[in-house]
Design a protein around this motif. Structure first.
Motif, mmCIF file in Angstrom:
data_model
loop_
_atom_site.group_PDB
_atom_site.id
_atom_site.type_symbol
_atom_site.label_atom_id
_atom_site.label_comp_id
_atom_site.label_asym_id
_atom_site.label_seq_id
_atom_site.Cartn_x
_atom_site.Cartn_y
_atom_site.Cartn_z
ATOM 1 N N MET A 23 0.849 -1.182 0.000
ATOM 2 C CA MET A 23 0.000 0.000 0.000
ATOM 3 C C MET A 23 0.889 1.238 0.000
ATOM 4 O O MET A 23 1.667 1.455 0.930
ATOM 5 N N ARG A 24 0.782 2.022 -1.054
ATOM 6 C CA ARG A 24 1.587 3.234 -1.149
ATOM 7 C C ARG A 24 0.716 4.449 -0.857
ATOM 8 O O ARG A 24 -0.305 4.668 -1.511
ATOM 9 N N ASP A 25 1.105 5.228 0.127
ATOM 10 C CA ASP A 25 0.350 6.420 0.493
ATOM 11 C C ASP A 25 0.450 7.483 -0.597
ATOM 12 O O ASP A 25 1.373 7.484 -1.411
ATOM 13 N N GLU A 26 -0.517 8.397 -0.571
ATOM 14 C CA GLU A 26 -0.492 9.520 -1.508
ATOM 15 C C GLU A 26 -0.697 10.815 -0.740
ATOM 16 O O GLU A 26 0.263 11.460 -0.329
ATOM 17 N N GLU A 27 -1.941 11.187 -0.490
ATOM 18 C CA GLU A 27 -2.189 12.419 0.255
ATOM 19 C C GLU A 27 -2.149 12.194 1.765
ATOM 20 O O GLU A 27 -2.117 13.138 2.539
ATOM 21 N N GLY A 28 -2.117 10.911 2.188
ATOM 22 C CA GLY A 28 -2.015 10.584 3.608
ATOM 23 C C GLY A 28 -3.298 10.114 4.243
ATOM 24 O O GLY A 28 -3.292 9.628 5.376
ATOM 25 N N LEU A 29 -4.425 10.244 3.546
ATOM 26 C CA LEU A 29 -5.722 9.897 4.114
ATOM 27 C C LEU A 29 -6.341 8.659 3.464
ATOM 28 O O LEU A 29 -7.458 8.285 3.800
ATOM 29 N N GLY A 30 -5.650 8.046 2.510
ATOM 30 C CA GLY A 30 -6.163 6.839 1.871
ATOM 31 C C GLY A 30 -7.348 7.068 0.964
ATOM 32 O O GLY A 30 -8.072 6.123 0.635
ATOM 33 N N LEU A 31 -7.575 8.299 0.522
ATOM 34 C CA LEU A 31 -8.728 8.597 -0.322
ATOM 35 C C LEU A 31 -8.518 8.141 -1.760
ATOM 36 O O LEU A 31 -9.470 7.941 -2.497
ATOM 37 N N ASN A 87 -4.892 15.522 16.264
ATOM 38 C CA ASN A 87 -4.123 16.607 15.681
ATOM 39 C C ASN A 87 -4.283 16.631 14.170
ATOM 40 O O ASN A 87 -4.924 15.766 13.586
ATOM 41 N N ARG A 88 -3.710 17.607 13.534
ATOM 42 C CA ARG A 88 -3.844 17.845 12.099
ATOM 43 C C ARG A 88 -5.320 17.965 11.701
ATOM 44 O O ARG A 88 -5.749 17.474 10.658
ATOM 45 N N ASP A 89 -6.078 18.619 12.596
ATOM 46 C CA ASP A 89 -7.486 18.935 12.339
ATOM 47 C C ASP A 89 -8.311 17.690 12.038
ATOM 48 O O ASP A 89 -9.253 17.724 11.234
ATOM 49 N N ASP A 103 -6.109 17.220 7.889
ATOM 50 C CA ASP A 103 -5.041 17.744 7.051
ATOM 51 C C ASP A 103 -4.236 16.578 6.501
ATOM 52 O O ASP A 103 -4.102 15.529 7.147
ATOM 53 N N GLY A 104 -3.678 16.767 5.314
ATOM 54 C CA GLY A 104 -2.902 15.713 4.687
ATOM 55 C C GLY A 104 -1.461 15.694 5.160
ATOM 56 O O GLY A 104 -1.089 16.307 6.170
ATOM 57 N N ALA A 105 -0.619 15.005 4.396
ATOM 58 C CA ALA A 105 0.770 14.795 4.797
ATOM 59 C C ALA A 105 1.639 16.031 4.589
ATOM 60 O O ALA A 105 2.758 16.079 5.089
ATOM 61 N N ARG A 106 1.131 17.057 3.862
ATOM 62 C CA ARG A 106 1.916 18.253 3.579
ATOM 63 C C ARG A 106 1.086 19.499 3.873
ATOM 64 O O ARG A 106 -0.121 19.409 4.141
ATOM 65 N N ASP A 107 1.730 20.628 3.816
ATOM 66 C CA ASP A 107 1.019 21.897 3.993
ATOM 67 C C ASP A 107 0.001 22.088 2.866
ATOM 68 O O ASP A 107 0.159 21.552 1.770
ATOM 69 N N ASN A 108 -1.016 22.879 3.154
ATOM 70 C CA ASN A 108 -2.038 23.223 2.157
ATOM 71 C C ASN A 108 -2.744 21.994 1.590
ATOM 72 O O ASN A 108 -3.171 21.978 0.435
ATOM 73 N N MET A 121 2.773 10.278 6.140
ATOM 74 C CA MET A 121 2.119 11.085 7.166
ATOM 75 C C MET A 121 3.033 11.270 8.383
ATOM 76 O O MET A 121 3.717 10.346 8.796
ATOM 77 N N PRO A 122 3.014 12.470 8.982
ATOM 78 C CA PRO A 122 3.712 12.662 10.258
ATOM 79 C C PRO A 122 2.929 11.997 11.391
ATOM 80 O O PRO A 122 1.903 11.358 11.159
#
Length: 716
Positions: free
Chosen positions: A96-104, A193-195, A218-223, A704-705
């Motif tokens: 499983m390779r992450d992308e935005e960090g939320l598995g969407l 955390n991360r909203d 929030d995802g793995a990066r800013d914005n 993801m942090p």
């Protein structure tokens, strides 16, 4: 009280209606004679529900001629999985390779296959195609929240020819909860955390189940920030003594601030893993799905199950850049990024990739228990008529102003697919033999509305299979199987913008495995297998938006070992292990471009294939007693290459280079207070807050942090 009255034979119920493997073991005391039991021990008894299972009951494992795994409800809840990525990592053979960090938008790779967009996997929900275009564009830009599902079935090997169209890596079947007879449900809230917020309400009774999930973070990066809403309805109706009907409806929306481009090497070095300048990028999507499953018992040994389904999925992705080399913002912008300098995205253009997908179909399946050849046998036959329409537009604006109309692409892609399969399991005492065949016919059509040019083409494939099992005792099953692998090309790969056809064809592979399942001791389950996937032709589809990676083909070989174990002790300690060793993921010939025949830059015989780590390990140790359950889990991914050339050093644009190995730890603590029917839980994901890279296809993408979450669930 609501009852579904079905006079079904035990054999048919076992094959079609039985819940998960873990439920079969843990909840046998709650089973009724007609096998209508809860997925976990519960006073809220579910009704019998027409459904296509990939694995089904525990007894079925003795006749399944391939690797079979079930992620049961207990495992999913105890580990408090955050995404579908977390869940499927608990199964051997799955990367499983992450992308935005939320598995969407999960990237699922099975047995070394490139995980990009999960294109080589068949995804089902209650046995019904989940992908929005499984034949014409099998890419996962949508995935339901993991909270929707009760358990997950994963099947690899020869038996997957009963499904499709992808029959290479495996089948993943997500099972939604069965509606209860009695009124009940639960309310759940999680924050962190991360909203992060996750709210869920489930309520049901008298054959009806309603489910709502709101999830944001929030995802793995800013914005990067995403919000999803998922509404699910299921209703089970007994029509007569020999017929039942399940109706389903789902509505899903996503509103995300989400970019596509990764980081350059200098950006990663100068600004850190969380840097993301593309604050205007956004992704909005919606999906509506409806389906009906009808069961008809013709007589005790003959059952007809029919699925009818429809889905509409739309997604609009507005972004300033698709990759680190995208020149949409100008050459100076690209140079600044390569030099690790801050950039101003307000001067960029805005590119909108606007998509609408429609898919519908019908799939009757017949099960027949017979002795026509003098041998006790189980015949499965199915037919599918499936239709897809893709409405695709691309708008390039000078600035971030959606009112502008710089239309660059407008086309319609239509796919019609017809398939059937036939398998017959011969029961020969301790042995079973299951020969099978699947046939796929696909018709493609593409029309360019800007020029009026259109084109069409078609392909077909015969997919034979043979599976064997041997049960020398009740505690051990040996299995073996071989089958022809198949994955159809996308419509855009077969027909170009000018209407011309490209002789892409389907992938061709011979896949086989041998293995064993055993229960050597009480509370101990193990499964091990050796697999070999030999491709005479593997298609490497351009994984980067805009087609900057050419469509290529070549000969490849994947082989390795999978091992899984579960251990529960009388002291309350439990262990869970999933290990994949992939020593071979090799280019047997250089990959060549389909359109020109030229060798793809860097590809060579003997090179390792990209995104195929040699070692994958997910292991957990926990303690459960008197309502308390705590576990710590380790997830390890070994090094992996990101291009055909096996480039080691990170390139300037970040799109190639070795991805270093990483290990992350997850902690989950649960306490269930039965008098108040309340569960409290606390989780930490990426316990040590490691910084690691997961992807380079569009530039460097980090994992993801550290996430710290806590929640409560009340059952009524």
């Amino acid at each position: 009280m609501f009852h579904v009255r079905l006079k079904l034979s035990a054999a048919v119920i076992t094959a079609v209606f039985a819940p998960s493997l873990q439920a079969q073991q843990e909840s046998s005391s709650t089973s009724s004679p007609d096998n209508t039991k809860s997925v976990v021990a519960s006073p809220i008894k579910p009704v019998v529900m027409p459904r296509i299972d990939v694995i089904g009951s525990y007894e079925n494992l003795k006749t399944i001629s391939g690797s079979a795994d079930v992620l049961d409800k207990k495992t999913l809840e105890a580990s408090r999985v955050f995404t579908v990525n977390e869940a499927l990592r608990k199964v051997p053979g799955i990367h499983m390779r992450d992308e935005e960090g939320l598995g969407l938008r999960p990237n699922i790779g099975i047995r070394g296959l490139n995980p990009t967009r999960s294109t080589k996997v068949t995804l089902l929900e209650d046995g019904i195609p989940l992908a929005y275009a499984p034949y014409g564009d099998n890419a996962s830009y949508f995935h339901p929240p993991i909270e929707r599902f009760d358990h997950i079935e994963i099947l690899k090997g020869a038996d997957q020819v009963r499904f499709g169209p992808q029959t290479i890596g495996g089948v993943i079947n997500y099972i939604t909860p069965a509606p209860p007879e009695k009124f009940g449900g639960h309310i759940q809230a999680i924050g962190g955390n991360r909203d992060y917020f996750n709210g869920k309400v489930q309520i049901g009774g008298k054959g009806l189940l309603l489910d709502f999930t709101h999830k944001q973070a929030d995802g793995a990066r800013d914005n990067l920030h995403s919000e999803i809403r998922d509404y699910n309805l299921k209703y089970v109706l007994g029509l007569t003594d020999s017929q039942a009907l399940t109706l389903r409806a789902n509505y899903y929306t996503e509103d995300s601030q989400l970019t596509y481009s990764g980081l350059t090497t200098a950006e990663f070095r100068n600004f850190g893993a969380r840097y993301n300048p593309f604050r205007h990028d956004k992704f909005n999507s919606g999906r509506v799905g409806v389906s009906a499953t009808h069961d008809l018992i013709i007589h005790d040994d003959l059952m007809l199950t029919t699925n009818l389904y429809f889905s509409r999925f739309d997604r609009d992705w507005w972004r300033a850049a698709s990759t680190t080399t995208d020149s949409q913002c100008g050459s100076a912008f690209v140079t600044a990024r390569n030099n690790g300098q801050a950039v101003d995205v307000d001067t960029c253009g805005n590119q909108g990739r606007l998509r609408e997908y429609y898919a519908w179909g019908v799939e009757p399946r017949l099960k027949y228990n017979h002795n026509l050849l003098g041998v006790k046998s189980n015949l499965d036959f199915g037919f599918r008529a499936h239709y897809e329409t893709q409405d695709r537009r691309q708008i390039n604006n000078a600035q971030f102003d959606p009112t502008q109309n710089g239309l660059r692409e407008s086309n319609v892609r239509e796919t019609q697919a017809y398939s059937w399969f036939l398998t017959n399991r011969f029961n020969l005492g301790q042995f079973t033999a299951t020969p099978g065949i699947r046939y796929e016919y696909i018709d493609y059509e593409r029309k360019n509305r800007l020029t009026g040019v259109s084109g069409n083409d078609n392909l077909d494939a015969w997919l034979p299979s043979l599976g064997l099992t041997w049960n020398p005792s009740q505690l051990v099953t040996f299995f073996a199987g071989a089958h022809r692998g198949f994955a159809p090309p996308r419509t855009e790969d077969v027909i170009g913008t000018t209407g011309t056809s490209t002789d892409v064809g389907a992938e061709k592979s011979v896949n086989w495995e041998v293995g064993a399942r055993a229960k050597p001791l009480e509370g101990v389950d193990v499964q091990a297998s050796f697999f070999r996937n030999d491709f005479q032709k593997q298609i490497a589809v351009g994984s980067i938006a805009g087609g900057s990676t050419p469509l290529a083909q070549g000969e490849t070989l994947y082989q390795g070992v999978e091992f899984a174990s579960k251990v529960d002790t009388i002291l309350g300690v439990y262990l869970r292990t999933a290990y994949t060793w992939l020593p071979t993921a090799r280019q047997e010939s250089p990959f060549t471009r389909v359109d020109t025949g030229a060798v793809v830059t860097g590809s060579a015989s003997g090179n390792r294939l990209p995104y195929a780590p040699e070692h994958l390990i997910t292991a957990a140790v926990g303690y459960a007693k008197q309502g308390f359950d705590a576990q710590i889990e380790a997830v390890h991914v070994s090094k992996q290459f990101s291009d055909f050339a096996n480039t080691v050093g990170s390139t300037v644009n970040g799109q190639a280079g070795l991805i270093d190995p990483y290990t992350i730890f997850n902690l989950a603590i649960n306490y269930h207070y039965q008098p108040m029917r309340t569960t409290l839980f606390f989780m930490i994901k990426n316990l040590t807050n490691d910084v690691y890279i997961v992807d380079r296809t569009r530039g460097i993408v980090p994992g993801m942090p550290r996430l710290i979450q806590g929640g409560v669930r009340y059952t009524f």
